[in-house]
Design an enzyme around this catalytic site. Structure first.
Site, short mmCIF file in Angstrom:
data_model
loop_
_atom_site.label_atom_id
_atom_site.label_comp_id
_atom_site.label_asym_id
_atom_site.label_seq_id
_atom_site.Cartn_x
_atom_site.Cartn_y
_atom_site.Cartn_z
N LYS A 44 -4.64 -21.41 11.23
CA LYS A 44 -3.36 -21.86 10.70
C LYS A 44 -2.64 -20.71 10.00
O LYS A 44 -3.26 -19.77 9.49
CB LYS A 44 -3.57 -23.01 9.70
CG LYS A 44 -4.09 -24.28 10.37
CD LYS A 44 -3.02 -24.88 11.25
CE LYS A 44 -3.56 -26.04 12.07
NZ LYS A 44 -4.42 -25.65 13.16
N ASP A 45 -1.31 -20.82 9.93
CA ASP A 45 -0.47 -19.77 9.38
C ASP A 45 -0.80 -19.48 7.92
O ASP A 45 -1.15 -20.37 7.14
CB ASP A 45 1.00 -20.18 9.47
CG ASP A 45 1.48 -20.26 10.90
OD1 ASP A 45 1.96 -19.25 11.41
OD2 ASP A 45 1.38 -21.35 11.49
N LYS A 46 -0.62 -18.22 7.55
CA LYS A 46 -0.74 -17.82 6.14
C LYS A 46 0.48 -18.26 5.35
O LYS A 46 0.35 -18.77 4.23
CB LYS A 46 -0.91 -16.30 6.05
CG LYS A 46 -0.95 -15.77 4.62
CD LYS A 46 -1.10 -14.26 4.59
CE LYS A 46 -1.12 -13.74 3.15
NZ LYS A 46 -1.30 -12.26 3.10
N ASN A 47 1.65 -18.06 5.91
CA ASN A 47 2.90 -18.34 5.20
C ASN A 47 3.30 -19.79 5.37
O ASN A 47 4.34 -20.13 5.95
CB ASN A 47 4.01 -17.41 5.69
CG ASN A 47 3.66 -15.95 5.48
OD1 ASN A 47 3.18 -15.56 4.43
ND2 ASN A 47 3.89 -15.13 6.50
N LYS A 63 -4.50 -25.64 1.98
CA LYS A 63 -4.42 -24.24 1.54
C LYS A 63 -2.98 -23.77 1.57
O LYS A 63 -2.15 -24.31 2.32
CB LYS A 63 -5.30 -23.35 2.42
CG LYS A 63 -4.84 -23.23 3.86
CD LYS A 63 -5.66 -22.21 4.62
CE LYS A 63 -5.12 -22.02 6.03
NZ LYS A 63 -3.75 -21.49 6.09
#
Length: 354
Positions: A76-79, A47
């Site tokens: 998990k991180d978005k960025n 993603k």
């Protein structure tokens, strides 16, 4: 939040680091191998520009289930570009064959006999690209990275833990003290967890500060500054590792093992230096063991009745599979490394560049 004590001593390296899908890639390392059979469909997904909850919601909506029916090991991180494994009942397998989304790609599928749960994770592999790195700074980064490879690094919670404004811990503290109400259970827990993390970071920063004083001054001067017994300070000063162990510390075998109270300071400090065990810090709460003796005299200043379950967290970690590649033509420094679960790659970058 207040400035944390870093254990690497060098001037700030002025490079560019941005969390985005091109320069920050995270790949989960599952806790166990999947059996290849069972009622749960295991999806390895990639993603980008989406938080884990966003991705789960998109998949759940597509197949017609609730997002809580989908199992995951960690958020998990978005960025970033992230690769992680999730589980869903195999009744949705046919439907998922037509799944298509610009920010989510299903890379592999298999089966397992149980749902993936939070914590079913060994660690994470990271790829990070630093930009605007000149030749001199590349050498500084290599030297700093070498120290981390040799001695490890503090296991601080990263800034992501504290919200966009960095003040979620204040809300957690206010909730505990009864001056703020939060009806939504998930937000309440997030704020309290942020406060637990803030207390842990503050404690770890204090221990690093003490350790630096031990290295910098004579034992008698340290006794006066820290109010510690002379014999303990002398034993601390002999320790090879930059984070000094103290009588009463709770240690854990590394990277897996039970927590135990330190007995022989010299022996345990040598084993810490050899990466066999590490000291642990307190995540305040219920049903958690605290340190004793001199270690607890420091720890109790960062203890609070949070109402949540407490835990012990590694105070120190040793990044594994560390690689670096400097691309002089682009002024890029590319880093690869592996961290245990719950540890923050951004803190490794912070240690390197301050």
């Amino acid at each position: 939040m207040k400035q944390l004590q870093r254990y690497l001593n060098h001037s700030k390296i002025d490079v560019l680091f941005k969390q985005n899908k091109d320069d920050f890639v995270v790949t989960e390392i599952p806790l166990y191998e999947f059996s290849g059979e069972g009622e749960h469909l295991i999806l390895k997904i990639r993603k980008k520009d989406l938080a884990t909850w966003d991705a789960l919601e998109i998949i759940a909506k597509f197949v017609g289930c609730k997002s809580r029916d989908i199992g995951y090991a960690g958020l998990k991180d978005k960025n970033a570009m992230t690769v992680q494994t999730i589980s869903i009942h195999k009744q949705y397998e046919e439907k998922l064959k037509t799944f298509n989304h610009p920010n989510i790609k299903i890379l592999e599928t298999t089966y397992h006999n149980n749902k993936i749960k939070v914590g079913h994770l060994k660690g994470n592999k990271f790829f990070i690209r630093l930009k605007r790195v000149n030749v001199l700074d590349s050498r500084k980064i290599e030297a700093a990275l070498g120290s981390i490879v040799s001695l490890g690094m503090p296991n601080y919670f990263g800034f992501q833990r504290f919200g966009i404004e960095g003040d979620n811990y204040k809300k957690g503290k206010a909730i505990i003290e009864g001056t703020l109400k939060e009806k939504r259970r998930n937000l309440k827990q997030m704020y309290i967890n942020a406060y637990q993390s803030y207390l842990f970071n503050s404690w770890l920063s204090k221990r690093i500060e003490i350790s630096k004083l031990v290295d910098a001054f004579e034992p008698k001067e340290i006794c006066e500054k820290l109010n510690l017994p002379l014999d303990v300070v002398k034993r601390m000063k002999k320790q090879k590792h930059p984070l000094k162990l103290i009588t009463g510390d709770l240690l854990s075998h590394y990277p897996f093992g039970k927590i135990f109270t330190i007995e022989d300071l010299e022996t345990e400090s040598d084993k810490f230096y050899d990466r066999d065990r590490v000291p642990t810090g307190l995540l305040s709460g219920k049903r958690v063991k605290t340190s004793v003796d001199l270690a607890y005299e420091i720890e109790k200043e960062y203890e609070a009745p949070t109402g949540e379950d407490g835990a012990r967290r590694f105070a120190w970690i040793f990044p594994d599979e560390v690689e670096s590649n400097y691309k002089e033509d682009k002024n890029w420094m590319e880093l690869k490394f592996t961290l245990p679960k719950g540890c923050y790659a951004t803190e490794l970058i912070a240690e390197i560049i301050h």
